[in-house]
Motif scaffolding. Structure first.
Motif, short mmCIF file in Angstrom:
data_model
loop_
_atom_site.label_atom_id
_atom_site.label_comp_id
_atom_site.label_asym_id
_atom_site.label_seq_id
_atom_site.Cartn_x
_atom_site.Cartn_y
_atom_site.Cartn_z
N PRO A 12 -74.68 112.51 46.43
CA PRO A 12 -75.07 113.69 45.47
C PRO A 12 -76.25 114.71 46.26
N GLU A 13 -76.73 114.14 47.23
CA GLU A 13 -77.92 114.98 47.84
C GLU A 13 -77.55 116.29 48.45
N ILE A 14 -76.07 116.17 48.88
CA ILE A 14 -75.49 117.18 49.75
C ILE A 14 -74.51 117.79 49.07
N ASP A 15 -74.24 119.40 48.85
CA ASP A 15 -73.33 119.94 48.52
C ASP A 15 -72.81 120.75 49.69
N ILE A 16 -71.38 120.75 49.97
CA ILE A 16 -70.93 121.42 51.02
C ILE A 16 -69.65 122.02 50.62
N PHE A 17 -69.46 123.31 51.01
CA PHE A 17 -67.96 123.84 50.79
C PHE A 17 -67.78 124.98 51.78
N ALA A 18 -66.45 124.93 52.50
CA ALA A 18 -66.36 125.79 53.80
C ALA A 18 -64.93 126.22 53.60
N VAL A 19 -64.43 127.38 53.97
CA VAL A 19 -63.19 128.00 54.12
C VAL A 19 -62.95 128.65 55.51
N LEU A 20 -61.78 128.44 55.84
CA LEU A 20 -61.17 129.30 57.14
C LEU A 20 -59.89 129.99 56.86
N SER A 21 -59.88 131.19 57.32
CA SER A 21 -59.01 132.37 57.03
C SER A 21 -58.48 133.01 58.19
N PRO A 22 -57.64 132.34 59.01
CA PRO A 22 -57.07 132.97 60.52
C PRO A 22 -56.66 134.43 60.21
N ALA A 23 -56.82 135.21 61.15
CA ALA A 23 -56.01 136.61 61.18
C ALA A 23 -54.44 136.58 61.44
N GLN A 24 -54.19 135.44 62.22
CA GLN A 24 -52.67 135.14 62.65
C GLN A 24 -52.50 133.90 61.74
N THR A 25 -51.22 133.53 62.15
CA THR A 25 -50.84 132.24 61.51
C THR A 25 -51.80 131.12 61.82
N ILE A 26 -52.19 131.01 63.18
CA ILE A 26 -53.19 130.16 63.60
C ILE A 26 -54.44 130.99 64.23
N GLY A 27 -55.48 130.22 64.28
CA GLY A 27 -56.63 130.78 64.69
C GLY A 27 -57.48 130.08 65.83
N GLY A 28 -58.86 131.03 65.97
CA GLY A 28 -59.46 130.08 66.90
C GLY A 28 -60.93 129.66 66.24
N HIS B 89 -66.89 131.63 47.48
CA HIS B 89 -65.78 132.28 46.74
C HIS B 89 -66.29 133.84 46.52
N LYS B 90 -67.59 133.94 46.30
CA LYS B 90 -68.22 135.30 45.84
C LYS B 90 -68.07 136.00 47.18
N ILE B 91 -68.42 135.70 48.31
CA ILE B 91 -68.34 136.43 49.63
C ILE B 91 -66.88 136.63 49.77
N GLU B 92 -66.05 135.73 49.71
CA GLU B 92 -64.51 135.80 49.80
C GLU B 92 -64.02 137.12 49.03
N THR B 93 -64.33 137.07 47.67
CA THR B 93 -63.88 138.12 46.89
C THR B 93 -64.44 139.64 47.41
N ASN B 94 -65.58 139.59 47.75
CA ASN B 94 -66.37 140.91 48.34
C ASN B 94 -65.53 141.37 49.66
N LEU B 95 -65.43 140.37 50.46
CA LEU B 95 -64.41 140.79 51.74
C LEU B 95 -63.16 141.34 51.40
N LYS B 96 -62.53 140.66 50.25
CA LYS B 96 -60.91 141.28 50.13
C LYS B 96 -61.20 142.53 49.52
N SER B 97 -62.31 142.63 48.60
CA SER B 97 -62.23 144.03 47.94
C SER B 97 -62.54 145.12 48.89
N PHE B 98 -63.52 144.54 49.76
CA PHE B 98 -63.93 145.63 51.00
C PHE B 98 -62.89 146.15 51.73
N LYS B 99 -62.06 144.86 52.22
CA LYS B 99 -60.97 145.30 53.10
C LYS B 99 -59.95 146.28 52.57
N GLY B 100 -59.42 146.00 51.36
CA GLY B 100 -58.61 146.72 50.73
C GLY B 100 -57.21 146.41 51.23
#
Length: 644
Positions: A427-443, A616-627
């Motif tokens: 409980p002393e550590i909270d971690i969350f991460a996401v990866l969204s590749p530009a193509q089917t797979i990424g680097g 999730h907040k940053i993801e939402t802002n990126l999608k809205s910005f990218k349009g």
């Protein structure tokens, strides 16, 4: 083809006599009838031959997929057992010296239900006078039994002579009378890299592997089995065959050729289809596929009766023949009707067909309209066959590419950690991460895991380039992070990664990387930044700091490049935010970049929020910005909070 030739000969034997005396319309009608019958026959035969070949290809493809599925299922516990053995080997000496080895081995068994036993032997010259040299912890029914003595319960000299890190042959033990065991053994290293102070062995039940293989259905009657390097059956649907039958000792009529040739191909370690007459199916002709299994010297065998494979094809073929016969009867009736009617001018028909077959080019004057008509039809048929062949090849290539990309995406998704919360028992550590590749797979890559009880390693990186080459380089980098994490030094981990990535890097790929090691007992963070985007430190008080140090070039460029590191102290409630350059380089339809200022503004507003909410907040802002703009670079986000 024989059927078409036979019918053709009979037709012309009956109708050929006096044919030259008939008018051209009659002769044309007879030829058309004959050609129609031949074409239908040829189409039926071609359809059957092509369908059989296509079905055979699909059978091989299905067998490959089935073998991959089985190998994946079997490789999972094998790799897990090997990883557990390596982890125990890295820590056993420490626990032995502190008289906690039995407790440590028991914890390993309790955490891994697939493991049947752990055995550690300290060589006499390195054993303590106060501590026993042999330690065994085994699972008996529902209990975990611990044994100490001069020797462990496992006989290293019998099962693992000359141990270099390998799997044993199956064996039986008194503490596991109901199931055969297999074990992975490896040396226990001392303070020097070449010193061997003992051995570690990790056991698992052979029944676990048999259950995984038997759980996959191969058609209606087919089955899969595994044999070892000597041909002994390790798994088989007939349990009496397991560890008692050898494939090389089966009757000669099982093999269509020389059994030694079959043995040589099997031991060559190639994935090859073939024919066999197995005893299990009363020596009926069956289709065979065998493939080597990674990490072991075992071979996977898939056997399916031929009658089952081609049963549907025979049904379809009979239906096609029936339809063809009906078609021939209809053509005969039409022939009688056409002969009685006046045909359209044959010459005009011939010219039209000739013009069509030549693609609109100028027609050639010929005396024999029938010859011209046949030649034109042959040209059309050849073009059709070529078009059909090209179309089928194109579809097949597309399917293979899509399948490879799908498999690569699944493999890449399996490499990086997922799930939330990441460490439910911490409980002393909270971690969350996401990866969204530009193509089917990424680097892009990220990872986080506990090196030991108090030290959390986390890393994020960005490989140069995109697609399959970048994803392969990413997988290698991810593996090197894991394999070099046995030291509590971020710069040492990066230096080892850089040295190994630089070797044979013919494509000149490189990776920007940030590696951090957080001591959760003190809050001290040791980190090394290899030219990666600078992470942010969001203090509990709301202050936003940037870890702006850079400690070296991207990894994979210069093998002997050294790196430095820095440290910081996290207080309770502080959060670290890491990202790749796909975030700040994201562009909107007006070709503006997202930039660091927008990112910092969002972070400053997210004081006291959970890691998942922040990401999730940053993801939402990126999608809205990218349009409507297409994503041009891989995006990775990671947030780590040192909880109160």
């Amino acid at each position: 083809m024989f059927y078409g030739k036979f019918l053709f000969c009979n037709l012309f034997c009956v109708l050929g006599k006096g044919m030259n005396k008939k008018r051209i319309s009659y002769r044309l009608s007879v030829y058309i009838l004959s050609i129609a019958v031949i074409v239908i026959s040829v189409i039926v035969i071609i359809n059957y031959t092509y369908s059989k070949r296509l079905l055979t290809e699909r059978i091989e493809e299905s067998a490959i997929n089935q073998s991959k599925l089985i190998i994946t299922n079997v490789a999972r516990p094998i790799v897990t057992t090997q990883e557990i053995t390596r982890n125990v080997a890295n820590q056993a000496l420490y626990y032995y010296q502190h008289n906690d080895l039995d407790f440590f081995l028991k914890q390993v068994l309790e955490s891994n239900p697939s493991i049947s036993g752990m055995h550690v032997l300290i060589l006499p010259e390195f054993a303590s006078e106060k501590l026993q040299a042999g330690h065994s912890t085994v699972r008996q029914n529902t209990q975990i039994i611990t044994h100490r003595g001069t020797m462990p319960l496992f006989n290293f000299s019998q099962h693992c002579p000359g141990i270099v890190g390998k799997w044993t042959d199956p064996y039986h033990a008194e503490y596991s009378p109901n199931s055969a065991l297999i074990a992975y053994c490896m040396p226990l290293a001392g303070s020097g890299e070449t010193d061997t102070v003992g051995y570690v062995c990790c056991e698992t039940e052979l029944e676990n592997i048999n259950r995984l293989v038997s759980g996959i259905q191969i058609g209606k009657e087919g089955f899969a089995a595994i044999i070892d390097s000597k041909g002994l059956f390790l798994t088989h649907p007939n349990q009496e065959w397991v560890l008692s039958k050898n494939i090389y000792d089966l009757p000669d009529k099982v093999f269509p050729g020389d059994v030694n040739a079959f043995k040589n191909m099997l031991q060559a370690g190639k994935s090859i289809p073939g024919i066999i007459y197995p005893e299990t199916f009363n020596y009926e002709k069956s289709w065979l596929y065998y493939a080597p299994m990674p990490y072991t010297q075992w071979t996977l065998i898939i056997i399916v009766p031929v009658k089952e494979l081609f049963y549907d094809l025979w049904l379809v073929f009979r239906q096609i023949v029936s339809v063809a016969l009906v078609g021939i009867i209809i053509i005969v009736l039409l022939f009688v009707w056409v002969v009685r009617k006046t045909l359209e001018p044959l010459l005009q028909v011939t010219k039209d067909i000739q013009s069509f077959s030549l693609g609109g080019k100028k027609t050639v004057q010929v005396n024999n309209e029938i010859v011209s008509l046949v030649e034109s039809l042959e040209v059309m048929q050849n073009r059709y066959d070529e078009l059909l062949k090209e179309q089928n090849q194109s579809k097949k290539d597309k399917r293979n590419i899509e399948k490879d990309l799908k498999s690569a995406k699944e493999i890449q998704s399996g490499i990086i950690p997922s799930g939330y919360p990441a460490f439910p028992d911490r409980p002393e550590i909270d971690i969350f991460a996401v990866l969204s590749p530009a193509q089917t797979i990424g680097g892009d890559l990220y990872d986080y895991f506990f090196i030991d009880k108090n030290h959390l390693l986390f890393a994020i990186g960005d490989v140069s380039g995109k697609g399959i080459p970048a994803s392969l380089f990413m997988a290698v980098a991810h593996t090197l992070i894991k394999s070099n994490s046995n030291v509590l030094s971020s710069k040492h981990i990066v230096e080892l990664m850089n040295k190994k990535l630089s070797q044979r890097n013919t494509n000149q790929h490189f990776i920007t990387l940030f590696v951090g090691i957080l001591d959760i007992s003190t809050g001290i963070l040791d980190y090394c930044n290899a030219a990666h985007n600078h992470p942010y430190l969001l203090r509990h008080s709301g202050e936003l700091e940037m870890l702006s140090e850079t400690h070296g070039l991207p990894a994979g460029i210069y093998a002997n490049k050294s790196y430095s590191s820095s440290s910081n102290v996290l207080r309770k409630g502080d959060m670290i935010f890491l990202y790749t350059d796909g975030v700040i380089d994201c562009r909107n339809p007006e070709d503006q970049i997202f930039g660091q200022k927008r990112l910092e503004s969002i972070l400053e507003q997210m004081k006291g929020t959970a890691c998942k909410e922040l990401v999730h907040k940053i993801e939402t802002n990126l999608k809205s910005f990218k349009g409507t703009n297409k994503q041009t670079d891989d995006i990775s986000l990671m947030a780590i909070r040192f909880m109160e």
